[in-house]
Design an enzyme around this catalytic site. Structure first.
Site, PDB file in Angstrom:
ATOM      1  N   ASP A 181      -4.757   2.300  -4.293  1.00 22.73           N
ATOM      2  CA  ASP A 181      -3.297   2.404  -4.176  1.00 22.73           C
ATOM      3  C   ASP A 181      -2.689   1.121  -3.623  1.00 22.73           C
ATOM      4  OD1 ASP A 181      -4.593   2.911  -1.745  1.00 22.73           O
ATOM      5  OD2 ASP A 181      -2.837   3.925  -0.930  1.00 22.73           O
TER       6      ASP A 181
ATOM      7  N   ASP B 285       0.845  -1.193   0.000  1.00 21.70           N
ATOM      8  CA  ASP B 285       0.000   0.000   0.000  1.00 21.70           C
ATOM      9  C   ASP B 285       0.887   1.252   0.000  1.00 21.70           C
ATOM     10  OD1 ASP B 285      -2.878   1.115   0.594  1.00 21.70           O
ATOM     11  OD2 ASP B 285      -1.544   2.144   2.019  1.00 21.70           O
TER      12      ASP B 285
END
Length: 515
Positions: free
Chosen positions: A441, A398
Site C-alpha cells: 500500500d 502510505d
C-alpha cells in the site's frame, strides 16, 4: 763485482721468480676480469631482452609495450632520448607514438607531420637498423625543424611486419657514439616491438568483437542492434558493402546496410532465393573469394568478387562483399560467425523483452509504474538533474489502516481503494512527474525540477482525499494517507537510497499523528 752480483742473485732467488709470478698473475686477473665483464654485459643484455619480451606478452596496449621495449633498449645501449613512431596509412609520414626528449629541451609540436626522409627513409627502404655518429654535422641536419632536440648521433631500428617496415624505434645522443653491436641490439628490440604491434592489432580485432557484446546488450530495439552490428563489422573486417537481413514471416528483409548511400539497394528474398536465401536454407555460412561463385544473386554483380554470408540463427543473415578477389580469410569468417552468434542472442532478447516490457514496468492493479521501472530510470534522471542543476523531490505515501480495510471489507475492497488512491495521486501531479506503486500500500512520487514546494503538493493531495471521502462508499471510516518527503540537491553527496530513507522516516512520523 760480477761474482758478488752472481752470489747475490743466488742468495735471493725468490725475488726474481716472485716478480714473474706476480706479473703472470696480473695478466690472468685481467683476462678473468674481462671475461667477467663480458659475462655481466651479456647478463644485462639478456635481462633487458627478457623485460622487453615480458612486455610483449603482458601488455595488450601497443603503446605501453612499446614504451617498455624502448626504455630497455635505451638503457641498455646508452642513449638519452628517442621515440617510437608508426608509418601512416599512406606511407608518407611517421606518426609519433611517443617522444622521450630526455634531458634536452624540445619546442617542436609532436603532432606535426614527420615526413619519411633522411636517415629514416633509408631505414624504411632497407628494413635494417642504421646509425650515424656525426649526425649534427651531416646533410640530414637540414631536415631538422628549429627547436628540435640537439642530435649528436642517432640510431634507428625498423619494426618489420610481413616483409614491410611499418615503424621505427629511434635512439639518440649516446656518449661516445653508436657501434655495430648497438645496431644489432636495437634490431632485436625492433623485432620485439614488431611482435607487440602484431599482437596488439590482433587483440584490437578481438577486443572490437567482444566489445560488441557490451554494445549490443545495451541496445533496446532491433533497428538499433542492426545499426550497431554493422559498425562492429567495420571494426573487424574490411569490406565494400555490408547488409543485415531479418526474417519477417517467410521473407528476408534488409534492415540496415553500410554504406547507407550504396547505389544498388538490396531487395527482399525468400528462403532458398539468392545468396542470403541459400544461407538461411542451408543454415551455414557461405564464403566466396573467386568471383560470383555458384550462387546467383542480383546483388552479386560483376564488381563484387568476394563475399561472406552468415546466418543469424533462424532470425536472419549478415552479408559482407568486396570488389577484390581473395579478400576474406578463414579468420574473417570465424569472427563474423562469432558476431552472428551474439546478434542471434541479442535479437532474441529484444523480442522477449518487447513481450514482457509492459508487465515488467507496470503494476497490473493500478496501472502505475512499478518499482522496477523506477530503478531503471532513476540513474538517468539523476544524471539529467546534475547536468541542468535541478533539484528533485521524493514523496513516500502510505495508506493508513490498510490492513483493517482488507480484514474488514475484503481484499477486493482493498484493491479498489489502492486503485482509487492511485487515481487521485495522478490528478495531483504534473505529466513530467513519475508515480510508482512502490510495494503493497506504499506509493512513491518522483518530481523532477522541483525545489521546496512539497508543502503545496501535500496540501493538494490531502484536499483530494477529503473530497474522495465525502463521496466514497467503500469503507465506513475516512481514508487518510501518511506522507513524507525528502529533497535531492545536485551539490549534495547523497544517494537515492539515503533520500528515500529520509522520506520514509518522515512518512512514519506522519503516520504516528494519524493514530
Amino acid at each position: 763485482m760480477k761474482e758478488k752480483d752472481k752470489n747475490k742473485d743466488k742468495a735471493n732467488p725468490i725475488n726474481k721468480n716472485d716478480g714473474k709470478r706476480t706479473e703472470k698473475k696480473t695478466k690472468e686477473e685481467e683476462k678473468l676480469e674481462s671475461a667477467l665483464s663480458r659475462l655481466d654485459q651479456r647478463e644485462t643484455e639478456i635481462q633487458a631482452f627478457m623485460n622487453a619480451a615480458k612486455a610483449v606478452l603482458e601488455k595488450r596496449d601497443f603503446k605501453s609495450a612499446a614504451r617498455e621495449i624502448f626504455d630497455n633498449c635505451k638503457n641498455l645501449i646508452g642513449g638519452d632520448s628517442g621515440y617510437v613512431a608508426l608509418l601512416s596509412k599512406d606511407g608518407e609520414e611517421n606518426e609519433l607514438l611517443f617522444l622521450d626528449q630526455g634531458p634536452h629541451s624540445c619546442n617542436v609540436d609532436p603532432t606535426l607531420p614527420m615526413p619519411i626522409r633522411g636517415l629514416r627513409s633509408e631505414v624504411y627502404k632497407s628494413g635494417v637498423a642504421q646509425y650515424l655518429n656525426n649526425f649534427n654535422q651531416s646533410s640530414y641536419m637540414k631536415f631538422m625543424p628549429q627547436g628540435h632536440v640537439d642530435l649528436k648521433n642517432v640510431l634507428f631500428s625498423p619494426l618489420n611486419l610481413e616483409g614491410k617496415t611499418v615503424g621505427l624505434l629511434g635512439i639518440a645522443n649516446k656518449p661516445g657514439g653508436f657501434n655495430e653491436n648497438d645496431a644489432k641490439l636495437a634490431g632485436t628490440f625492433g623485432e620485439l616491438a614488431a611482435i607487440a604491434l602484431l599482437n596488439s592489432r590482433t587483440i584490437d580485432r578481438l577486443r572490437g568483437l567482444h566489445g560488441a557484446v557490451d554494445i549490443l546488450q545495451k541496445c533496446e530495439t532491433e533497428d538499433e542492434i542492426c545499426s550497431q552490428a554493422l559498425k562492429v563489422v567495420q571494426e573487424i573486417v574490411s569490406f565494400d558493402f555490408c547488409v543485415f537481413y531479418c526474417l519477417s514471416g517467410h521473407t528476408l528483409v534488409p534492415k540496415s546496410m553500410a554504406p547507407e548511400n550504396f547505389s544498388h539497394l538490396p531487395g527482399s528474398y525468400s528462403k532458398g532465393e539468392g545468396i542470403v536465401g541459400k544461407t538461411m536454407e542451408k543454415g551455414k555460412s557461405l564464403l566466396e573469394n573467386n568471383g560470383k561463385g555458384k550462387e546467383k544473386d542480383p546483388i552479386m554483380r560483376e564488381d563484387f568478387k568476394s563475399y561472406i554470408s552468415t546466418p543469424i540463427g533462424k532470425l536472419g543473415a549478415l552479408q559482407i562483399f568486396s570488389h577484390q578477389k581473395e579478400t576474406f580469410s578463414q579468420q574473417d569468417l570465424e569472427l563474423v560467425e562469432i558476431l552472428a552468434g551474439h546478434l542471434r542472442e541479442e535479437i532474441k532478447r529484444i523480442r522477449v523483452e518487447e513481450k514482457l516490457k509492459e508487465q515488467a514496468i507496470h503494476d497490473s492493479l493500478t496501472g502505475l509504474n512499478n518499482r522496477r521501472y523506477f530503478d531503471q530510470i532513476i540513474k538517468k534522471e539523476l544524471a539529467r538533474a546534475r547536468r541542468y542543476n535541478h533539484a528533485l523531490c521524493f514523496f513516500m505515501i502510505d495508506v493508513d489502516r490498510f490492513k483493517e480495510i482488507n480484514d474488514r471489507f475484503s481484499h477486493l475492497t482493498g484493491d479498489r481503494v489502492l486503485y482509487e488512491v492511485a487515481e487521485l495521486l495522478i490528478e495531483n501531479i504534473r505529466s513530467t512527474d513519475i508515480i510508482v506503486r512502490y510495494g503493497g500500500d506504499e506509493f512513491l512520487i518522483f518530481m523532477p525540477e522541483t525545489g521546496r514546494e512539497a508543502g503545496q503538493v501535500i496540501g493538494r493531495i490531502r484536499k483530494s482525499v477529503e473530497r474522495w471521502n465525502r463521496k466514497q462508499k467503500l469503507i465506513d471510516f475516512p481514508l487518510s494517507l501518511s506522507i513524507g518527503n525528502a529533497y535531492w540537491e545536485p551539490e549534495e553527496d547523497k544517494g537515492v537510497d539515503q533520500i528515500l530513507r529520509e522520506a520514509d522516516k518522515k512518512m512514519y512520523e506522519d503516520k504516528e499523528k494519524h493514530k
